[in-house]
Design a protein around this motif. Structure first.
Motif, PDB file in Angstrom:
ATOM      1  N   LYS A  18       0.815  -1.215   0.000  1.00  0.00           N
ATOM      2  CA  LYS A  18       0.000   0.000   0.000  1.00  0.00           C
ATOM      3  C   LYS A  18       0.846   1.262   0.000  1.00  0.00           C
ATOM      4  O   LYS A  18       0.567   2.207  -0.744  1.00  0.00           O
ATOM      5  N   GLU A  19       1.876   1.296   0.852  1.00  0.00           N
ATOM      6  CA  GLU A  19       2.601   2.550   1.089  1.00  0.00           C
ATOM      7  C   GLU A  19       3.871   2.707   0.257  1.00  0.00           C
ATOM      8  O   GLU A  19       4.431   3.807   0.216  1.00  0.00           O
ATOM      9  N   ALA A  20       4.311   1.655  -0.377  1.00  0.00           N
ATOM     10  CA  ALA A  20       5.532   1.739  -1.179  1.00  0.00           C
ATOM     11  C   ALA A  20       5.266   1.425  -2.652  1.00  0.00           C
ATOM     12  O   ALA A  20       5.523   2.249  -3.536  1.00  0.00           O
ATOM     13  N   ASP A  21       4.740   0.233  -2.917  1.00  0.00           N
ATOM     14  CA  ASP A  21       4.580  -0.182  -4.307  1.00  0.00           C
ATOM     15  C   ASP A  21       3.525   0.637  -5.059  1.00  0.00           C
ATOM     16  O   ASP A  21       3.765   1.064  -6.199  1.00  0.00           O
ATOM     17  N   LEU A  22       2.364   0.850  -4.453  1.00  0.00           N
ATOM     18  CA  LEU A  22       1.315   1.599  -5.159  1.00  0.00           C
ATOM     19  C   LEU A  22       1.751   3.031  -5.501  1.00  0.00           C
ATOM     20  O   LEU A  22       1.578   3.467  -6.652  1.00  0.00           O
ATOM     21  N   PRO A  23       2.314   3.794  -4.553  1.00  0.00           N
ATOM     22  CA  PRO A  23       2.783   5.138  -4.929  1.00  0.00           C
ATOM     23  C   PRO A  23       3.866   5.115  -6.004  1.00  0.00           C
ATOM     24  O   PRO A  23       3.903   5.998  -6.870  1.00  0.00           O
ATOM     25  N   ALA A  24       4.744   4.111  -5.947  1.00  0.00           N
ATOM     26  CA  ALA A  24       5.791   4.007  -6.964  1.00  0.00           C
ATOM     27  C   ALA A  24       5.185   3.742  -8.341  1.00  0.00           C
ATOM     28  O   ALA A  24       5.590   4.350  -9.338  1.00  0.00           O
ATOM     29  N   ILE A  25       4.217   2.844  -8.395  1.00  0.00           N
ATOM     30  CA  ILE A  25       3.563   2.541  -9.680  1.00  0.00           C
ATOM     31  C   ILE A  25       2.825   3.777 -10.197  1.00  0.00           C
ATOM     32  O   ILE A  25       2.844   4.074 -11.399  1.00  0.00           O
ATOM     33  N   ALA A  26       2.185   4.515  -9.291  1.00  0.00           N
ATOM     34  CA  ALA A  26       1.496   5.741  -9.700  1.00  0.00           C
ATOM     35  C   ALA A  26       2.478   6.743 -10.296  1.00  0.00           C
ATOM     36  O   ALA A  26       2.196   7.385 -11.322  1.00  0.00           O
ATOM     37  N   ALA A  27       3.646   6.898  -9.665  1.00  0.00           N
ATOM     38  CA  ALA A  27       4.665   7.817 -10.178  1.00  0.00           C
ATOM     39  C   ALA A  27       5.179   7.361 -11.538  1.00  0.00           C
ATOM     40  O   ALA A  27       5.399   8.188 -12.442  1.00  0.00           O
ATOM     41  N   LEU A  28       5.346   6.054 -11.703  1.00  0.00           N
ATOM     42  CA  LEU A  28       5.824   5.529 -12.982  1.00  0.00           C
ATOM     43  C   LEU A  28       4.795   5.747 -14.083  1.00  0.00           C
ATOM     44  O   LEU A  28       5.143   6.102 -15.213  1.00  0.00           O
ATOM     45  N   GLN A  29       3.522   5.535 -13.760  1.00  0.00           N
ATOM     46  CA  GLN A  29       2.477   5.761 -14.759  1.00  0.00           C
ATOM     47  C   GLN A  29       2.436   7.230 -15.177  1.00  0.00           C
ATOM     48  O   GLN A  29       2.237   7.542 -16.351  1.00  0.00           O
ATOM     49  N   SER A  30       2.645   8.140 -14.211  1.00  0.00           N
ATOM     50  CA  SER A  30       2.691   9.576 -14.534  1.00  0.00           C
ATOM     51  C   SER A  30       3.867   9.893 -15.445  1.00  0.00           C
ATOM     52  O   SER A  30       3.810  10.835 -16.245  1.00  0.00           O
ATOM     53  N   ALA A  31       4.940   9.101 -15.319  1.00  0.00           N
ATOM     54  CA  ALA A  31       6.127   9.284 -16.166  1.00  0.00           C
ATOM     55  C   ALA A  31       6.053   8.463 -17.452  1.00  0.00           C
ATOM     56  O   ALA A  31       7.058   8.298 -18.149  1.00  0.00           O
ATOM     57  N   GLN A  32       4.878   7.918 -17.743  1.00  0.00           N
ATOM     58  CA  GLN A  32       4.612   7.172 -18.975  1.00  0.00           C
ATOM     59  C   GLN A  32       5.327   5.823 -19.029  1.00  0.00           C
ATOM     60  O   GLN A  32       5.587   5.300 -20.123  1.00  0.00           O
ATOM     61  N   VAL A  33       5.667   5.250 -17.880  1.00  0.00           N
ATOM     62  CA  VAL A  33       6.204   3.883 -17.866  1.00  0.00           C
ATOM     63  C   VAL A  33       5.025   2.927 -18.057  1.00  0.00           C
ATOM     64  O   VAL A  33       4.027   3.004 -17.332  1.00  0.00           O
TER      65      VAL A  33
END
Length: 372
Positions: A18-33
């Protein structure tokens, strides 16, 4: 034809997911990963549903994720792994469960990113790695161990500085990581940490991070270790502190201090000092003056008129480990950053195991890894 987007499922619904993987995935999606979460799994429906709700908010999803659990009225892990639209899984389960789930996912044809440590001990890790290398790696399946410290920009920059000879030849080193864990800590209040079924408790689960720092920045591998382990706080069974002397293949040597038994948060420390023939490098973790978490590198170079340099690197290890896993799957391992290799992760476990079992005797790390 290779997919252009990696569809994943998250297996495990604890704090880290919840606190590590989800925010990281959200940041990656914002960066078009190109990564997309399709489903979540946990043993209980309530925990899986809670993760699905968190994912919907964090990832800004228009609809909910499919929830799988072990409840008799729900579809479970087998049904999730049978889905052809999911290419990979991120395994964030308790340490004791992970190896079985890693093999289960690989057997189902899924690429795997599993949380550190690679396994509870060297023997179990070696068996897992041999199975992967024999049965699943030849099929093109990728398995990486999610060790975020190995992926931190600051740690990798420190490694580059040392390996480039900036401080000369490494002569000796010291790593001191001291943490304060009380019984109210969210990291303590999980059943598998409160009553660990694996060696070392927090020393293994959290200590492999520090071993990954050494593995990443030292230009020569650790070949032997002598040390002692102890328990200061009874609720941190079976051990909470280790002190050891390490020798490198190059002939350099160093001191390791790792503890989760600080009497208060005032004793907290995260410091690695590498001393060379032409200077030294200090690596510390913490927040900068604006409150951003990351790593600071201080180098002092010169024997008669030493010059100091200092640089801060924002923490980005979790984002990087996931992004580089996505690259490895979509573009092939040869086109991705080489991190998360299981045979690297096994050395992190080996150092902790050696420190826990040494009792002052010299432990041959190479022999431990090869003959487990």
């Amino acid at each position: 034809m290779s997919p252009t987007e990696l569809s994943v499922a998250i297996l495990g619904a604890g704090i880290w997911a919840k606190e590590a993987d989800l925010p990281a995935i959200a940041a990656l999606q914002s960066a078009q990963v190109p990564i997309k979460v399709e489903a979540v799994y946990s043993r209980s429906t309530s925990s899986a549903s809670a993760l699905a709700e968190a994912a919907q908010q964090t990832l800004k999803l228009n609809s909910g994720l499919t929830v799988y659990s072990d409840a008799p009225d729900r579809e479970g892990l087998d049904e999730l792994l049978a889905r052809s639209d999911i290419q990979a899984v991120i395994v964030v389960l308790p340490l004791g469960q992970q190896p079985e789930i890693v093999i289960k996912a690989l057997k189902a044809g899924k690429h795997v990113l599993s949380e550190k440590p690679v396994a509870k001990d060297v023997k179990a890790a070696l068996e897992l790695i041999k199975t992967y290398e024999t049965e699943y790696k030849p099929k093109g399946l990728i398995w990486r161990v999610a060790e975020n410290f190995e992926c931190e920009p600051g740690i990798r920059a420190a490694a580059e500085a040392i390996r480039s000879g900036k401080i000369g030849k490494v002569a000796f080193f010291r790593l001191s990581v001291v943490n304060y864990i009380d019984q109210e800590s969210k990291w303590y209040q999980t059943s598998w940490r409160t009553v660990p079924d694996y060696q070392g408790g927090f020393l293994l689960d959290g200590g492999v991070h520090s071993m990954a720092v050494l593995r990443t920045i030292l230009p020569s591998p650790v070949v032997s270790l002598s040390g002692h382990a102890s328990l200061t706080k009874p609720y941190l069974l079976p051990h909470d502190s280790i002190q050891s002397v390490l020798a490198l293949d190059s002939g350099a040597h160093g001191i390791l201090e790792l503890s989760f038994a600080a009497p208060s948060s005032a004793r907290g420390e995260s410091l690695t000092v590498i001393t060379g023939t032409e200077g030294f490098l200090e690596l510390t973790s913490g927040k900068n003056e604006t409150g951003v978490q990351g790593w600071t590198i201080k180098t002092v170079v010169g024997t008669k008129d030493p010059k100091e340099e200092k640089q801060f690197y924002k923490g980005q290890g979790i984002d990087n480990e996931i992004e580089w896993f996505v690259q490895a799957v979509l573009k092939g391992e040869q086109n991705s950053v080489s991190v998360g290799e299981p045979r690297g992760a096994i050395r992190d476990v080996a150092l902790i195991q050696a420190a826990l079992t040494s009792g002052g005797a010299l432990v041959d790390i190479k022999k431990l890894v090869e003959e487990a």
